[in-house]
Motif scaffolding. Sequence first.
Motif, mmCIF file in Angstrom:
data_model
loop_
_atom_site.group_PDB
_atom_site.id
_atom_site.type_symbol
_atom_site.label_atom_id
_atom_site.label_comp_id
_atom_site.label_asym_id
_atom_site.label_seq_id
_atom_site.Cartn_x
_atom_site.Cartn_y
_atom_site.Cartn_z
ATOM 1 N N GLY A 32 0.823 -1.230 0.000
ATOM 2 C CA GLY A 32 0.000 0.000 0.000
ATOM 3 C C GLY A 32 0.842 1.257 0.000
ATOM 4 O O GLY A 32 0.685 2.137 -0.854
ATOM 5 N N VAL A 33 1.765 1.353 0.948
ATOM 6 C CA VAL A 33 2.589 2.572 1.054
ATOM 7 C C VAL A 33 3.540 2.678 -0.133
ATOM 8 O O VAL A 33 3.828 3.767 -0.625
ATOM 9 N N ALA A 34 4.018 1.535 -0.648
ATOM 10 C CA ALA A 34 4.911 1.561 -1.810
ATOM 11 C C ALA A 34 4.171 2.094 -3.044
ATOM 12 O O ALA A 34 4.716 2.901 -3.809
ATOM 13 N N ASP A 49 4.038 -1.526 -11.829
ATOM 14 C CA ASP A 49 5.279 -2.091 -12.367
ATOM 15 C C ASP A 49 6.484 -1.617 -11.556
ATOM 16 O O ASP A 49 7.396 -2.401 -11.279
ATOM 17 N N VAL A 50 6.474 -0.337 -11.201
ATOM 18 C CA VAL A 50 7.565 0.232 -10.404
ATOM 19 C C VAL A 50 7.669 -0.500 -9.071
ATOM 20 O O VAL A 50 8.755 -0.874 -8.630
ATOM 21 N N VAL A 51 6.521 -0.710 -8.419
ATOM 22 C CA VAL A 51 6.516 -1.354 -7.102
ATOM 23 C C VAL A 51 6.968 -2.810 -7.212
ATOM 24 O O VAL A 51 7.758 -3.280 -6.390
ATOM 25 N N GLN A 52 6.498 -3.512 -8.232
ATOM 26 C CA GLN A 52 6.949 -4.902 -8.445
ATOM 27 C C GLN A 52 8.458 -4.972 -8.601
ATOM 28 O O GLN A 52 9.141 -5.799 -7.992
ATOM 29 N N SER A 53 8.980 -4.066 -9.424
ATOM 30 C CA SER A 53 10.417 -4.020 -9.666
ATOM 31 C C SER A 53 11.166 -3.670 -8.377
ATOM 32 O O SER A 53 12.230 -4.239 -8.082
#
Length: 200
Positions: A32-34, A49-53
């Motif tokens: 959530g925070v990410a 995608d950014v958070v997954q990476s």
Amino acid sequence: MGDTADGEAAVIARVRAGEAEAYAQLVRAHTGVALRAAVAFGAGADAEDVVQSAFFKAYQALGRFRDGASFRPWLLRIVVNETRNTVRSAGRARAVAGREARFQGADPLIPDTADPAVAALAEERRTLLSAALEELTEEQRQVVTCRYLLEMDEAETAQALGWPRGTVKSRLNRGLKKLEQRLGGQLGPGPGPEGGERNG
């Protein structure tokens, strides 16, 4: 807070021991925070995608994570760096659109059952704040985002942005002064620099 840090340390120890499920627990706790951070820093439609990476890179770098440190600001620093790389490659226009999106889609600030007049006022305040944030320097926008939109304390903000605490304080003060000049009392009562420093 101590209990949370101890619990997190135990989970990280399990991840280092090779327990994949333990990392999934960390991912669930911080997604959530990410996502809010990625959207706030301009990732826009690429936020997931950014958070997954970022989670993948954090997993790879976990061996360098300092025992006893807080996981959230360490992770958010990776998210911020990933977002910068994405925004840089996508261009300035997408960055602006992404920052505006944080007020429309990140986390609803008012429930669906709220009074329509309250909802309209909250929407107007978000629009005003979004426009005012665009007038700050990139560094001021980053520090205001961390402190007030992501509710991080001064030490966490310094860690997430990779700046000394004195730099966080001075950029925050300048950013808040500029927001105050731009907005005056238009946002109504809210956290000032004094209230915001109580954790730091």
